[in-house]
Design a protein around this motif. Sequence first.
Motif, short mmCIF file in Angstrom:
data_model
loop_
_atom_site.label_atom_id
_atom_site.label_comp_id
_atom_site.label_asym_id
_atom_site.label_seq_id
_atom_site.Cartn_x
_atom_site.Cartn_y
_atom_site.Cartn_z
N LYS A 47 49.50 44.70 53.71
CA LYS A 47 48.29 45.61 53.75
C LYS A 47 48.42 46.64 52.46
O LYS A 47 47.38 47.25 52.28
N ARG A 48 49.50 46.94 51.88
CA ARG A 48 49.94 47.88 51.06
C ARG A 48 49.68 47.41 49.32
O ARG A 48 49.66 47.98 48.54
N PRO A 50 48.06 46.09 46.34
CA PRO A 50 46.65 46.14 45.91
C PRO A 50 45.93 44.81 45.53
O PRO A 50 46.61 43.68 45.17
N GLU A 51 44.66 44.79 45.46
CA GLU A 51 43.89 43.63 45.35
C GLU A 51 44.05 43.08 43.93
O GLU A 51 43.88 41.73 43.70
N GLU A 52 44.17 43.93 43.12
CA GLU A 52 44.42 43.35 41.55
C GLU A 52 45.55 42.60 41.55
O GLU A 52 45.82 41.55 40.68
N LEU A 54 47.26 40.87 43.96
CA LEU A 54 47.00 39.54 44.74
C LEU A 54 45.93 38.63 44.09
O LEU A 54 46.38 37.32 43.99
N THR A 55 45.06 39.08 43.29
CA THR A 55 43.93 38.33 42.46
C THR A 55 44.81 37.66 41.30
O THR A 55 44.86 36.67 40.98
N GLU A 58 47.06 34.81 42.82
CA GLU A 58 46.49 33.59 43.19
C GLU A 58 45.85 32.94 42.03
O GLU A 58 45.45 31.81 42.09
N SER A 65 45.29 30.93 48.27
CA SER A 65 45.23 32.54 48.45
C SER A 65 46.58 32.97 48.81
O SER A 65 47.57 32.26 49.54
N ARG A 67 48.73 34.43 51.69
CA ARG A 67 48.38 34.46 53.05
C ARG A 67 49.36 35.62 54.02
O ARG A 67 49.16 35.92 55.00
N ARG A 180 52.09 31.53 50.15
CA ARG A 180 50.83 30.75 49.73
C ARG A 180 50.44 29.67 50.57
O ARG A 180 51.14 29.05 51.17
#
Length: 204
Positions: A47-48, A50-52, A54-55, A58, A65, A67, A180
């Motif tokens: 949860k910690r 950052p989206e950047e 993870l992107t 991926e 993704s 997971r 993944r």
Amino acid sequence: ECEQVIQAGEEWGITADSKGEPGRGAMRTSKRTSSWVNDEMSMKMIKRLPEELLTAVEATAPYTSVRGIHPNWRVARYQKGETFPAHVDQSDSLVVEHPEKKKQRFTSSHTLLIYLRRRGEQFQGGATRLFLDGTYNGATSDVCLPQGWGLVFQQKGLLHAGLPVEGEGAKYIAQAGLLRAEPNYTAMETAIFKYGPGLAPYRI
């Protein structure tokens, strides 16, 4: 929070490498936990991220993704002079059975490595060295992060090492794999742990 992870790892047991080559003994002199499964920590850490980040992950093979984080955490302790010689991390996998009785396999592609102590105050030296082109003589990058910060790097093919700690303080890190989803069309190619080539003439 970092100290709580250290305490939990110590209570589980942080031990020396029991494996090694005949006549040479273990090459890793740092010590770490074995089979310390902590689902709660994995759920908290994912949860910690950052989206950047993870992107970016991926966008690499197998292009699926992220997971979660594998629950097998390795908490490692490096004391004076202890190292983890150049090596490539191994992928970790787990199989999840869904309510409709279907099984799905998830495999790690990247390592999340978290520094649990403050360099300069609680320990000296002990950087993580990345061999950027996979050779000892090529470009390298030495990384040592603030307490509680994490480094994410690809497992397959990325040679790296834990450099010696200097002085009396101990360095602690925690690491686990980013899971993944495996692609539908083929089994995901996994990374296998191995030490770097040669090693004997290379000193860290």
